[in-house]
Design an enzyme around this catalytic site. Structure first.
Site, PDB file in Angstrom:
ATOM      1  CG  HIS A  23      -4.969  27.161  31.614  1.00  0.00           C
ATOM      2  ND1 HIS A  23      -5.304  27.300  30.284  1.00  0.00           N
ATOM      3  CD2 HIS A  23      -4.345  28.326  31.956  1.00  0.00           C
ATOM      4  CE1 HIS A  23      -4.908  28.488  29.845  1.00  0.00           C
ATOM      5  NE2 HIS A  23      -4.316  29.117  30.827  1.00  0.00           N
ATOM      6  CG  ASN A  65      -0.454  34.789  31.088  1.00  0.00           C
ATOM      7  OD1 ASN A  65      -1.087  33.830  30.642  1.00  0.00           O
ATOM      8  ND2 ASN A  65      -1.032  35.763  31.766  1.00  0.00           N
ATOM      9  CG  ASP A  93      -5.828  25.097  27.910  1.00  0.00           C
ATOM     10  OD1 ASP A  93      -6.662  25.969  28.187  1.00  0.00           O
ATOM     11  OD2 ASP A  93      -4.605  25.283  28.044  1.00  0.00           O
ATOM     12  CG  ASN A 120      -3.628  35.049  27.897  1.00  0.00           C
ATOM     13  OD1 ASN A 120      -3.959  35.723  26.923  1.00  0.00           O
ATOM     14  ND2 ASN A 120      -4.208  35.176  29.071  1.00  0.00           N
TER      15      ASN A 120
END
Length: 205
Positions: A36, A83, A108, A129
């Site tokens: 991530h 997020n 990513d 997100n």
């Protein structure tokens, strides 16, 4: 001027920049090597190319200000956690008095196989997100580069998506991941220097 100094946390307004590159990721050592966080990894590599360090703490980000060729650039790693990336990106645009088109966001993508990269001038957030947060704040009109972190075999299924992206690359994946990170960094340089269309033609294989 006093208001600007207070706003920017130093004695003068920040420098004007031509482009802002934002690598998405989560802050903290525990996330540094995860799939991530390839956006952070690419941002760090690009900063080394620009001989810049992440010495500026502003706009909910760590920022490296430098040059690539004739371009003045700011390279940012938001510190808001993934997020809430849109909050940091909005503050970055305000800091540098820039429009969304001046951005290039790197992140990513589990829907792309490992080793693949894709560059687009604009588009939806997809399933990411962090990008949903940014698109929710800015809309879709900014360039982005996606780097694949999905299985090398597109037919393979991912068991737990969150677990997948928050784990490091496996030993078998590292060579492909390193190659993709290097190509993505080169693609960003081409996009900044020669334009998004040229980078798309060269790297969207």
């Amino acid at each position: 001027m006093a208001r600007l100094a207070k706003l920017f946390g130093r004695g003068a307004a920040p420098p004007r920049v031509d482009r802002i590159v934002v690598g998405l990721g989560n802050p903290g050592e525990g996330y540094a090597a995860t799939r991530h966080n390839v956006g952070f990894q690419i941002a760090s590599r690009l900063a080394r190319r620009a001989r810049a360090e992440f010495a500026v703490k502003a706009a909910d980000s760590r920022i490296a200000e430098g040059t690539l060729g004739d371009l003045k650039i700011a390279i940012a790693r938001p510190q808001t956690f993934m997020n809430d990336s849109g909050r940091a990106v909005r503050k970055l645009l305000d800091r540098y008095r820039a429009e969304p088109a001046a951005l290039l966001v790197v992140y990513d993508d589990v829907d792309l196989p490992l080793g693949k990269i894709r560059i687009r001038e604009r588009g939806s957030a997809g399933t990411h997100n962090g990008m949903r947060s940014i698109v929710g704040v800015l809309g879709e009109g900014f360039p982005r580069l996606r780097i694949g972190v999905g299985p090398s075999d597109p037919s393979a299924e991912i068991g737990d998506l969150v677990e997948h992206v928050l784990e490091p690359f496996t030993a078998d994946e590292r060579a492909a991941a390193e190659s993709a990170i290097a190509r993505a960094t080169e693609a960003i340089e081409v996009a900044l220097r020669d334009g998004i269309a040229r980078a798309m033609d060269k790297f969207n294989g």
